[in-house]
Design a protein around this motif. Structure first.
Motif, mmCIF file in Angstrom:
data_model
loop_
_atom_site.group_PDB
_atom_site.id
_atom_site.type_symbol
_atom_site.label_atom_id
_atom_site.label_comp_id
_atom_site.label_asym_id
_atom_site.label_seq_id
_atom_site.Cartn_x
_atom_site.Cartn_y
_atom_site.Cartn_z
ATOM 1 N N PRO A 50 0.798 -1.233 0.000
ATOM 2 C CA PRO A 50 0.000 0.000 0.000
ATOM 3 C C PRO A 50 0.823 1.271 0.000
ATOM 4 N N GLN A 51 2.015 1.247 0.582
ATOM 5 C CA GLN A 51 2.829 2.462 0.601
ATOM 6 C C GLN A 51 3.604 2.670 -0.708
ATOM 7 N N ASP A 52 3.523 1.717 -1.615
ATOM 8 C CA ASP A 52 4.235 1.857 -2.883
ATOM 9 C C ASP A 52 3.266 1.838 -4.057
ATOM 10 N N THR A 53 2.014 2.191 -3.767
ATOM 11 C CA THR A 53 0.937 2.106 -4.748
ATOM 12 C C THR A 53 0.457 3.495 -5.131
ATOM 13 N N SER A 54 0.293 3.738 -6.429
ATOM 14 C CA SER A 54 -0.231 5.029 -6.870
ATOM 15 C C SER A 54 -1.392 4.874 -7.853
ATOM 16 N N ASP A 55 -1.861 3.655 -8.068
ATOM 17 C CA ASP A 55 -2.972 3.472 -8.999
ATOM 18 C C ASP A 55 -4.200 2.933 -8.284
ATOM 19 N N GLY A 56 -5.362 3.285 -8.827
ATOM 20 C CA GLY A 56 -6.613 2.970 -8.163
ATOM 21 C C GLY A 56 -6.936 1.489 -8.077
ATOM 22 N N ILE A 57 -6.581 0.715 -9.092
ATOM 23 C CA ILE A 57 -6.928 -0.709 -9.072
ATOM 24 C C ILE A 57 -6.148 -1.421 -7.965
ATOM 25 N N SER A 58 -4.871 -1.068 -7.814
ATOM 26 C CA SER A 58 -4.091 -1.647 -6.711
ATOM 27 C C SER A 58 -4.708 -1.258 -5.373
ATOM 28 N N ASN A 59 -5.143 -0.019 -5.267
ATOM 29 C CA ASN A 59 -5.753 0.419 -4.011
ATOM 30 C C ASN A 59 -7.051 -0.338 -3.724
ATOM 31 N N ASN A 60 -7.825 -0.653 -4.766
ATOM 32 C CA ASN A 60 -9.038 -1.461 -4.543
ATOM 33 C C ASN A 60 -8.672 -2.817 -3.937
ATOM 34 N N ALA A 61 -7.594 -3.406 -4.425
ATOM 35 C CA ALA A 61 -7.146 -4.695 -3.882
ATOM 36 C C ALA A 61 -6.639 -4.529 -2.449
ATOM 37 N N ASN A 62 -5.871 -3.479 -2.218
ATOM 38 C CA ASN A 62 -5.297 -3.285 -0.886
ATOM 39 C C ASN A 62 -6.356 -3.004 0.174
ATOM 40 N N GLU A 63 -7.506 -2.475 -0.240
ATOM 41 C CA GLU A 63 -8.595 -2.274 0.717
ATOM 42 C C GLU A 63 -9.145 -3.605 1.235
ATOM 43 N N LEU A 64 -8.968 -4.669 0.473
ATOM 44 C CA LEU A 64 -9.380 -5.995 0.944
ATOM 45 C C LEU A 64 -8.353 -6.598 1.894
ATOM 46 N N LEU A 65 -7.089 -6.306 1.638
ATOM 47 C CA LEU A 65 -6.001 -6.984 2.348
ATOM 48 C C LEU A 65 -5.598 -6.315 3.654
ATOM 49 N N TYR A 66 -5.698 -5.002 3.690
ATOM 50 C CA TYR A 66 -5.106 -4.250 4.800
ATOM 51 C C TYR A 66 -6.162 -3.446 5.552
ATOM 52 N N ASP A 67 -5.964 -3.304 6.843
ATOM 53 C CA ASP A 67 -6.694 -2.340 7.652
ATOM 54 C C ASP A 67 -5.798 -1.135 7.895
ATOM 55 N N LYS A 68 -6.440 -0.019 8.220
ATOM 56 C CA LYS A 68 -5.729 1.224 8.516
ATOM 57 C C LYS A 68 -6.107 1.676 9.923
ATOM 58 N N LEU A 69 -5.505 2.737 10.388
ATOM 59 C CA LEU A 69 -5.866 3.260 11.700
ATOM 60 C C LEU A 69 -7.321 3.722 11.690
ATOM 61 N N VAL A 70 -7.678 4.468 10.660
ATOM 62 C CA VAL A 70 -9.054 4.934 10.489
ATOM 63 C C VAL A 70 -9.441 4.686 9.042
ATOM 64 N N THR A 71 -10.741 4.746 8.769
ATOM 65 C CA THR A 71 -11.196 4.540 7.391
ATOM 66 C C THR A 71 -12.388 5.457 7.137
ATOM 67 N N LEU A 72 -13.069 5.223 6.015
ATOM 68 C CA LEU A 72 -14.259 5.996 5.678
ATOM 69 C C LEU A 72 -15.476 5.083 5.686
ATOM 70 N N ASP A 73 -16.637 5.653 5.999
ATOM 71 C CA ASP A 73 -17.866 4.873 5.881
ATOM 72 C C ASP A 73 -18.500 5.137 4.517
ATOM 73 N N LYS A 74 -19.705 4.640 4.315
ATOM 74 C CA LYS A 74 -20.355 4.797 3.010
ATOM 75 C C LYS A 74 -20.580 6.255 2.647
ATOM 76 N N ASN A 75 -20.657 7.118 3.669
ATOM 77 C CA ASN A 75 -20.894 8.539 3.429
ATOM 78 C C ASN A 75 -19.607 9.353 3.388
ATOM 79 N N ASN A 76 -18.480 8.652 3.279
ATOM 80 C CA ASN A 76 -17.166 9.293 3.209
ATOM 81 C C ASN A 76 -16.797 10.026 4.504
ATOM 82 N N GLU A 77 -17.366 9.587 5.617
ATOM 83 C CA GLU A 77 -17.012 10.154 6.918
ATOM 84 C C GLU A 77 -15.944 9.277 7.569
#
Length: 513
Positions: A50-77
């Motif tokens: 995730p820290q070496d990614t700059s394209d959206g498709i990779s980020n879609n995959a990384n959202e399945l694999l990794y958790d973050k400290l905080v995230t967004l809900d369906k309303n982008n909050e």
């Protein structure tokens, strides 16, 4: 040859369907909930680091694999993920996160403050040359482990978009054990703490994720999720109609109305932070001359691109970034005026018949090749000889990053994934920015971006970004094109799939009935 092979595969798919195979290709059995979800994208992920990614498709995959400290809900909050809660010091220069204590990585090691520090220390180390160094290194001073489940970030200055930057997919937390074992290959063999883990990656064919049954948030509802790269726009649509795919992104504009009429499908058209532009190589003649760059903007008919090629699923870009991003101010689009373009080219000393090179990826961005071909015609009408070249996505990315890249014009797009003006400008237009493919350098703009980043007042930040957008329009480092809407198609028996305005397709809550 690649297109021909895709057509052959598509024909075979249709043939199988026509022969009466009533079980859909995702593995649904009669009367039972499917355990497989197939998603067709225009390209495939590049890396799963995730820290070496700059394209959206990779980020879609990384959202399945990794958790973050905080995230967004369906309303982008912003909502908690690995952090249960957080506090910011009164001076705004320190953020402290308290972590949940039940999360584990997919290799069984604990998610703790040491892992968070390890992840961020790695990206903050310039010698590691990770793509998202500048996202964090510009504002994070140091990371401190306060206790096993508490970690603090000292900031170099109060930074308004700090929390949204931690919610960015690039903030995914690694298993330190895995990074130490895999080294530079971690992008091919990832271990996070997310609800899915990588099962199989066959480059050019598919990427398969399987459910992490031990996920702290509960076992996922889908057993496997498969990403398939399908460059041909119409092929993705047919895969959705036949059931070969459950989700497709994007939906080609010419197919939207047909798919909307199918009662087994739904088409989602949502706002997006993504724009489309053409990087002008400002370091190379003749476009090191601002008049020549402005001429290109007058030469291109953006309204026809929006109305005819995009079928209204976009709007003309009226600034360097779109209105969904905080800090946007309309500075107006260049009108279509071929005679003005010819005049400016003459004033810049660009002779009729001058040869220039226009590069585009094919299929990465909605209608990218078609838009580039139309622009080729626009530019030839004002006297330029345009050599057109289309690329496979991975090769295109490598080519435009080269310091010796030979293009004059290259189709690019940027989705400001923090939804803030800082990340909408700094990486792509500041001198030396990691994605500044125009090689644009303007000290006054650099100064505005720096001041806006460090300003404590939102009003002051917005004023600086407004001035920056006006300067960018005048300097014309790009041909400013369109502000996209994001389109996706989903079969009706799939629920829980949604997108953030930064174009992340969120699949971790998907359910198939």
């Amino acid at each position: 040859m690649k297109r021909l092979w895709s057509a052959v595969l598509l024909s075979l798919t249709l043939a199988v369907s026509a022969c009466g195979n009533t079980s859909d290709s995702t593995g649904a059995g009669a009367g039972g909930a499917s355990q497989e979800l197939v998603v067709a994208f225009s390209t495939e992920p590049v890396t799963l680091d995730p820290q070496d990614t700059s394209d959206g498709i990779s980020n879609n995959a990384n959202e399945l694999l990794y958790d973050k400290l905080v995230t967004l809900d369906k309303n982008n909050e912003i909502v908690p993920q690995l952090a249960k809660e957080w506090t910011t010091s009164p001076d705004g220069k320190k953020i402290t996160f308290k972590l949940r204590e039940d999360a584990k990585f997919q290799d069984g090691t604990p998610v703790n403050a040491e892992a968070v520090k390890f992840t961020f220390d790695r990206v903050l180390n310039k010698e590691n040359k990770l793509a998202r160094y500048s996202l964090y290194a510009e504002f994070i001073d140091k990371v401190t482990v306060d206790s096993e489940f508490q970690v603090s970030f000292d900031l170099k200055f109060p930074f308004g978009p700090a929390l949204i930057s931690f919610a960015h997919t690039n903030g995914g937390i690694h298993s330190p054990k895995n990074v130490q074992e895999k080294g530079k290959d971690v992008g091919k063999s990832p271990v996070g703490s997310g609800p899915y883990k990588l099962k199989e990656w066959t480059p050019g064919t598919k990427m398969v994720f399987e459910a992490n049954e031990a996920y702290w948030g509960g076992a996922p509802k889908i057993k496997t999720i498969t990403f398939k790269p399908v460059t041909e726009n119409s092929a993705r649509s047919i895969m959705l109609e036949t059931g070969e795919a459950d989700v497709i992104v994007p939906v080609v504009t010419s197919d939207v109305e047909r798919l909307k009429g199918n009662d087994k499908l739904k088409v989602m058209i949502e706002p997006s932070s993504r724009n489309l532009y053409i990087s002008i190589n400002t370091a190379k003649a003749p476009f090191d001359n601002v008049k020549a760059r402005q001429a290109l903007n007058y030469a291109v008919d953006k309204e026809t691109i929006v109305n005819k090629i995009m079928a209204g699923q976009a709007k003309v870009l009226d600034a360097a970034f779109g209105e969904k991003i905080w800090g946007h101010t309309s500075v107006g689009a260049y009108p279509y005026d071929p005679e003005k373009a010819k005049q400016l080219l003459a004033e810049a000393g660009v002779k009729p018949g001058t040869t220039i090179k226009l590069w585009t990826p094919e299929g990465r961005y909605l209608m990218d090749r078609q838009i580039a071909e139309y622009i080729q015609g626009n530019l030839q009408e004002v006297g330029l000889n345009v050599v057109f070249q289309k690329w496979e996505w991975g090769a295109f990315q490598e080519a435009i990053k080269s310091p010796d890249a030979e293009f004059n014009l290259a189709v690019n797009s940027w989705g400001a994934s923090t939804n803030d003006a800082d990340w909408a400008l700094r990486p792509i237009l500041k001198t030396g920015g990691a994605s500044n493919y125009a090689k644009f350098s303007n000290p006054a703009l650099d100064d505005m971006i720096d001041k806006a980043m460090k300003a404590s007042s939102q009003d002051e930040r917005k004023k600086l970004y407004s001035e920056a957008l006006a300067l960018i329009k005048e300097e014309a480092p790009w041909i400013f094109l369109v502000e996209y809407k994001q389109t996706s198609g989903v079969r009706n028996n799939v629920e829980g799939v949604y997108s953030w305005s930064n174009e992340r397709l969120i699949l971790r809550d998907a359910v198939k009935k």
